[in-house]
Design a protein around this motif. Sequence first.
Motif, PDB file in Angstrom:
ATOM      1  N   VAL A  90       0.834  -1.205   0.000  1.00 10.01           N
ATOM      2  CA  VAL A  90       0.000   0.000   0.000  1.00 10.01           C
ATOM      3  C   VAL A  90       0.867   1.254   0.000  1.00 10.01           C
ATOM      4  N   ARG A  91       0.549   2.148  -0.925  1.00  9.86           N
ATOM      5  CA  ARG A  91       1.215   3.461  -0.992  1.00  9.86           C
ATOM      6  C   ARG A  91       0.131   4.519  -1.205  1.00  9.86           C
ATOM      7  N   VAL A  92       0.069   5.488  -0.308  1.00  9.96           N
ATOM      8  CA  VAL A  92      -0.888   6.582  -0.439  1.00  9.96           C
ATOM      9  C   VAL A  92      -0.115   7.895  -0.482  1.00  9.96           C
ATOM     10  N   ARG A  93      -0.806   8.939  -0.918  1.00  8.38           N
ATOM     11  CA  ARG A  93      -0.123  10.232  -0.992  1.00  8.38           C
ATOM     12  C   ARG A  93      -1.059  11.343  -0.534  1.00  8.38           C
ATOM     13  N   PHE A  94      -0.460  12.355   0.084  1.00 12.29           N
ATOM     14  CA  PHE A  94      -1.146  13.611   0.370  1.00 12.29           C
ATOM     15  C   PHE A  94      -0.491  14.631  -0.533  1.00 12.29           C
ATOM     16  N   ARG A 150       3.503  14.812  -1.594  1.00  8.50           N
ATOM     17  CA  ARG A 150       3.883  15.366  -2.903  1.00  8.50           C
ATOM     18  C   ARG A 150       3.364  16.800  -2.985  1.00  8.50           C
ATOM     19  N   ILE A 151       4.223  17.715  -3.331  1.00  6.97           N
ATOM     20  CA  ILE A 151       3.839  19.121  -3.436  1.00  6.97           C
ATOM     21  C   ILE A 151       3.415  19.410  -4.869  1.00  6.97           C
ATOM     22  N   GLU A 152       2.139  19.727  -5.052  1.00  7.25           N
ATOM     23  CA  GLU A 152       1.598  19.941  -6.399  1.00  7.25           C
ATOM     24  C   GLU A 152       1.615  21.432  -6.724  1.00  7.25           C
ATOM     25  N   ASP A 153       2.769  21.864  -7.242  1.00  9.17           N
ATOM     26  CA  ASP A 153       3.010  23.286  -7.500  1.00  9.17           C
ATOM     27  C   ASP A 153       3.091  23.590  -8.991  1.00  9.17           C
ATOM     28  N   THR A 154       2.247  22.911  -9.775  1.00  9.89           N
ATOM     29  CA  THR A 154       2.265  23.176 -11.222  1.00  9.89           C
ATOM     30  C   THR A 154       1.737  24.571 -11.537  1.00  9.89           C
ATOM     31  N   ASP A 155       0.864  25.113 -10.687  1.00  4.73           N
ATOM     32  CA  ASP A 155       0.335  26.464 -10.906  1.00  4.73           C
ATOM     33  C   ASP A 155       1.231  27.463 -10.190  1.00  4.73           C
ATOM     34  N   GLN A 156       2.278  27.901 -10.910  1.00  5.29           N
ATOM     35  CA  GLN A 156       3.271  28.783 -10.303  1.00  5.29           C
ATOM     36  C   GLN A 156       2.718  30.178 -10.004  1.00  5.29           C
ATOM     37  N   THR A 157       1.635  30.548 -10.657  1.00  6.65           N
ATOM     38  CA  THR A 157       1.058  31.885 -10.417  1.00  6.65           C
ATOM     39  C   THR A 157       0.446  31.973  -9.022  1.00  6.65           C
ATOM     40  N   ARG A 158       0.075  30.836  -8.433  1.00  2.00           N
ATOM     41  CA  ARG A 158      -0.556  30.834  -7.118  1.00  2.00           C
ATOM     42  C   ARG A 158       0.399  30.377  -6.017  1.00  2.00           C
ATOM     43  N   ILE A 194       2.087  13.164  12.479  1.00  2.00           N
ATOM     44  CA  ILE A 194       1.724  12.314  11.342  1.00  2.00           C
ATOM     45  C   ILE A 194       2.692  12.604  10.182  1.00  2.00           C
ATOM     46  N   PRO A 195       3.994  12.442  10.418  1.00  2.00           N
ATOM     47  CA  PRO A 195       4.982  12.783   9.393  1.00  2.00           C
ATOM     48  C   PRO A 195       4.918  11.843   8.195  1.00  2.00           C
ATOM     49  N   PHE A 196       5.337  12.348   7.048  1.00  2.00           N
ATOM     50  CA  PHE A 196       5.350  11.535   5.833  1.00  2.00           C
ATOM     51  C   PHE A 196       6.584  10.643   5.813  1.00  2.00           C
ATOM     52  N   ASP A 197       6.457   9.522   5.106  1.00  2.00           N
ATOM     53  CA  ASP A 197       7.576   8.582   4.961  1.00  2.00           C
ATOM     54  C   ASP A 197       8.472   8.953   3.788  1.00  2.00           C
ATOM     55  N   GLU A 198       7.851   9.491   2.750  1.00  2.00           N
ATOM     56  CA  GLU A 198       8.596   9.945   1.565  1.00  2.00           C
ATOM     57  C   GLU A 198       8.080  11.331   1.201  1.00  2.00           C
ATOM     58  N   GLY A 199       8.968  12.152   0.680  1.00  2.00           N
ATOM     59  CA  GLY A 199       8.564  13.487   0.269  1.00  2.00           C
ATOM     60  C   GLY A 199       9.773  14.397   0.177  1.00  2.00           C
ATOM     61  N   PRO A 200       9.568  15.700   0.065  1.00  2.00           N
ATOM     62  CA  PRO A 200      10.700  16.632  -0.004  1.00  2.00           C
ATOM     63  C   PRO A 200      11.625  16.470   1.203  1.00  2.00           C
ATOM     64  N   GLY A 201      12.876  16.178   0.943  1.00  2.00           N
ATOM     65  CA  GLY A 201      13.835  15.984   2.022  1.00  2.00           C
ATOM     66  C   GLY A 201      13.872  14.565   2.557  1.00  2.00           C
ATOM     67  N   GLY A 224      12.713   8.610  -1.367  1.00  2.00           N
ATOM     68  CA  GLY A 224      12.383   7.200  -1.219  1.00  2.00           C
ATOM     69  C   GLY A 224      12.462   6.445  -2.525  1.00  2.00           C
ATOM     70  N   GLY A 225      13.135   7.033  -3.495  1.00  2.00           N
ATOM     71  CA  GLY A 225      13.295   6.349  -4.777  1.00  2.00           C
ATOM     72  C   GLY A 225      12.238   6.688  -5.803  1.00  2.00           C
ATOM     73  N   PHE A 226      11.280   7.569  -5.437  1.00  2.00           N
ATOM     74  CA  PHE A 226      10.216   7.931  -6.380  1.00  2.00           C
ATOM     75  C   PHE A 226      10.188   9.446  -6.629  1.00  2.00           C
ATOM     76  N   GLY A 227      11.222  10.143  -6.230  1.00  2.18           N
ATOM     77  CA  GLY A 227      11.263  11.603  -6.366  1.00  2.18           C
ATOM     78  C   GLY A 227      11.628  12.042  -7.766  1.00  2.18           C
ATOM     79  N   PRO A 228      11.716  13.363  -7.989  1.00  2.00           N
ATOM     80  CA  PRO A 228      11.466  14.405  -6.999  1.00  2.00           C
ATOM     81  C   PRO A 228       9.995  14.449  -6.570  1.00  2.00           C
ATOM     82  N   TYR A 229       9.740  15.090  -5.411  1.00  2.00           N
ATOM     83  CA  TYR A 229       8.397  15.091  -4.839  1.00  2.00           C
ATOM     84  C   TYR A 229       7.709  16.450  -4.968  1.00  2.00           C
ATOM     85  N   ARG A 230       8.327  17.350  -5.747  1.00  2.20           N
ATOM     86  CA  ARG A 230       7.664  18.595  -6.129  1.00  2.20           C
ATOM     87  C   ARG A 230       7.366  18.515  -7.619  1.00  2.20           C
TER      88      ARG A 230
END
Length: 503
Positions: free
Chosen positions: A5-9, A42-50, A68-75, A78-84
Amino acid sequence: MSRSVRVRFAPSPTGPLHIGGVRTALFNYLFAKKQGGTFVLRIEDTDQTRYVPGAEDYIIEALNWLNIPFDEGPGKEGGFGPYRQSERKASYKQYADQLIQAGHAYYAFDTPEALTELRATAEANKETFSYGWANRDGLDNSLNMSDEDLHARLESGIPYVIRFKTPADETLTLQDIIRGEVKVHTSTLDDKVLFKSDGMPTYHLANIVDDHLMEITHVIRGEEWLPSLALHYLLYRSMGWDAPEFAHLPLIMKPVGKGKLSKRDGDKMGFPVFPLQWNPQEGDSSAGYREDGYLPEAVVNMLAFLGWNPGTEQEIFSLEELVEAFDLSRVNKAGAKFDPEKTKWFQTHYIQQRSDAELAAEFGHLLATKNISSRLNMPAIVGALKERITFTEDLWTLGHYFFVTPDSYDTKAAKKAFKEDTPELMKKVVELLNDVDDFTAENTSKAVKTWIQSLELGFGKVVMPLRLSLVGSLQGPDVFDIMEILGKTESVRRVENAIRNMV
């Protein structure tokens, strides 16, 4: 063999994290931990104007504060980055091209001005303009031009977007863990933009690609994304990928029950809607649960019950107990009404579970901000007041008199407690107190009560003015406990001050 199981916020860094987003993060965390899986940020920053500077750090700090810290993400690679998503920009175009080559997407050259005019015309006819199966063959896109014309346009650098080609006449039967079967007819869908003219993907494409590449098995997100479920399912199908399982969480509603909870509701009713205080470089700051004195355990317990129930009468859950009990099948479909008083109820429980020493340390920091230092027994003060507090700040509200000698007395209470013979009675109390060597609550209580009984006086006739002398009002814990904490010298001094005010 089933996949792990792998989930993402996947929040957007456009400002502070609303508690609705925090609840989504929590449910993802609980589900992942229950299944022995991985919780990805995962940081979803595709909209750079906002994009708002500091928002990403705020999100990470909030998750860490709530434990409730994340296991994988910026910093935390976990082998699936980058996370931005902004750092994954180069990877998205090939998938848009893949959809075009498979006939599931197309180039659209319609100018913003032309689309604005089409919308205005539709509005004038009391209609809604929708770019899709019903009109795309008559608009300025690659579906209506030769390969030579398309090639020439692309070579000349004319701006374009890439749109998904929604099937014209199909009924989709989709599954949602919380909502069950969801049927959608494709005639109700428009052809969403997947790739923008600025070279960035839209949320719809980037989110699908990233979930696939990051091997996300379950997408647990807010109800506001339910209308996008059909498009996302179609995108997975068009790519030839297995879709994850979906679960759409109910909205968090206003305390009055109608409408989605907003910052305005919190401002109006005096409660935070963000985990941490938000201080933007420009604009109004926003209150946070942490800075308002709430404990992370209380916030987590409160959020868990916004849309989920364990099926038992139990309401108090540690994080470990929540992990053990959590089940998406017990998440409600209907919106969850936010209850500020219930939040305080959780807070009261958790703060009263803290040790006197822990609270004393926090109270000491609070006193320091008021430039107050004291040699009094702080754990004893906390122990005397703790049953009546909800926040650390309440220790000051309820017990400020321990640190500041009363210079006046509650008028109504004084009229009730200070009688003509009270000064003489209090002088005798001073004598009794001075004669107590071991100045404990037990010893002072015995001395004063024995004397009261010997004179057959009413208990209140002595204890009320004594309390008023020590506190300035008729509030507070047991009067003999107060004296033990204050000590003999200070207790006697306060009674003598009161006698002078009575005379």
